[in-house]
Design a protein around this motif. Sequence first.
Motif, PDB file in Angstrom:
ATOM      1  N   LEU A  66     -14.878  -5.647 -13.481  1.00  0.00           N
ATOM      2  CA  LEU A  66     -15.840  -6.431 -12.711  1.00  0.00           C
ATOM      3  C   LEU A  66     -15.252  -7.828 -12.590  1.00  0.00           C
ATOM      4  O   LEU A  66     -14.838  -8.418 -13.590  1.00  0.00           O
ATOM      5  N   PRO A  85     -11.140   1.545 -10.844  1.00  0.00           N
ATOM      6  CA  PRO A  85     -12.404   1.183 -10.195  1.00  0.00           C
ATOM      7  C   PRO A  85     -12.677  -0.309 -10.382  1.00  0.00           C
ATOM      8  O   PRO A  85     -12.604  -0.823 -11.497  1.00  0.00           O
ATOM      9  N   LYS A  87     -15.230  -3.744  -9.008  1.00  0.00           N
ATOM     10  CA  LYS A  87     -16.401  -4.207  -8.271  1.00  0.00           C
ATOM     11  C   LYS A  87     -16.456  -5.724  -8.319  1.00  0.00           C
ATOM     12  O   LYS A  87     -16.220  -6.338  -9.366  1.00  0.00           O
ATOM     13  N   SER A 104     -26.999  -5.026 -15.050  1.00  0.00           N
ATOM     14  CA  SER A 104     -27.396  -4.269 -13.864  1.00  0.00           C
ATOM     15  C   SER A 104     -26.213  -3.557 -13.223  1.00  0.00           C
ATOM     16  O   SER A 104     -26.323  -2.417 -12.762  1.00  0.00           O
ATOM     17  N   HIS A 105     -25.052  -4.207 -13.215  1.00  0.00           N
ATOM     18  CA  HIS A 105     -23.869  -3.585 -12.621  1.00  0.00           C
ATOM     19  C   HIS A 105     -23.349  -2.448 -13.492  1.00  0.00           C
ATOM     20  O   HIS A 105     -22.891  -1.427 -12.969  1.00  0.00           O
ATOM     21  N   ASP A 108     -25.637   0.604 -12.907  1.00  0.00           N
ATOM     22  CA  ASP A 108     -25.652   1.165 -11.557  1.00  0.00           C
ATOM     23  C   ASP A 108     -24.286   1.641 -11.066  1.00  0.00           C
ATOM     24  O   ASP A 108     -24.211   2.433 -10.124  1.00  0.00           O
ATOM     25  N   TRP A 109     -23.215   1.160 -11.694  1.00  0.00           N
ATOM     26  CA  TRP A 109     -21.892   1.376 -11.103  1.00  0.00           C
ATOM     27  C   TRP A 109     -20.833   1.922 -12.070  1.00  0.00           C
ATOM     28  O   TRP A 109     -19.993   2.735 -11.659  1.00  0.00           O
ATOM     29  N   LEU A 110     -20.829   1.523 -13.325  1.00  0.00           N
ATOM     30  CA  LEU A 110     -19.721   1.831 -14.227  1.00  0.00           C
ATOM     31  C   LEU A 110     -19.488   3.330 -14.354  1.00  0.00           C
ATOM     32  O   LEU A 110     -20.400   4.072 -14.726  1.00  0.00           O
ATOM     33  N   PRO A 111     -18.278   3.812 -14.059  1.00  0.00           N
ATOM     34  CA  PRO A 111     -17.977   5.238 -14.207  1.00  0.00           C
ATOM     35  C   PRO A 111     -18.232   5.722 -15.634  1.00  0.00           C
ATOM     36  O   PRO A 111     -17.951   5.008 -16.603  1.00  0.00           O
TER      37      PRO A 111
END
Length: 247
Positions: A66, A85, A87, A104-105, A108-111
């Motif tokens: 991130l 990956p 973001k 929140s990230h 919602d997003w972390l593999p």
Amino acid sequence: MCESMEDVTQAVLAKNDGLAASLREELARRGVGVVNLLSSPGSGKTELLGRVLALAVQRRVPVAALTADLATENDAQRLARSGAPVKQLLTDGLCHLEARQLSSHVRDWLPEDTAVLFVENVGNLVCPASYDLGESLRIVLMAVTEGEDKPLKYPTAFGSAHLVVLTKTDLAEAAGFDEAAFLAHVQRVNPGVEVVRSCARDGDGVGAVLERVLAARDGAPVHRPPLAPHPHRHVRKDPGLTAGHAS
């Protein structure tokens, strides 16, 4: 009675610390190590991180990143070239990341298979140093072009580091950098912390940084800085991962 600015600041930090502690426990259960990267703008942090991510991908270590900035997605685009990956997190003018933003990230997003999440904080050695993000490792980076006195000017940042990385070492002579003085200043604010020399241009130090990160993730003892943002907790060890990232 009106609250003082100090009271408000302490309340904000206390709330952040509570969220960070919860996030740290959640990620530890998932086996995810979180690395918080702090530096001034222009330290070479993004370039070095890109090299570290690429090496991890090459070794088949599941990593993600991130990257935080006030504006643009330039750094995310650069880091994505590693194959990991990535973001972008835009702070809308905020000069640091907080645990609530990261939380929140992550959810919602972390593999799911991520072993290490690298968080590239906003370029700033002041505000980010006070905010625990739930990290298991805090790395502070500094370029030789910034001057050897930076650890004394920013003692909170350097004094809270589990690891210090000196970047752009190929420019040390041209910049007139006094490395001995720099090392002495680092030890003054953070006795016993390791300093890794690096040059992203030729790859020097990239492997060392990745190995320190993976060792911490696998439960190796980590330096305890005097201004640690939290009591360090090891992430559970995955023997399969350890074998997978061997050189």
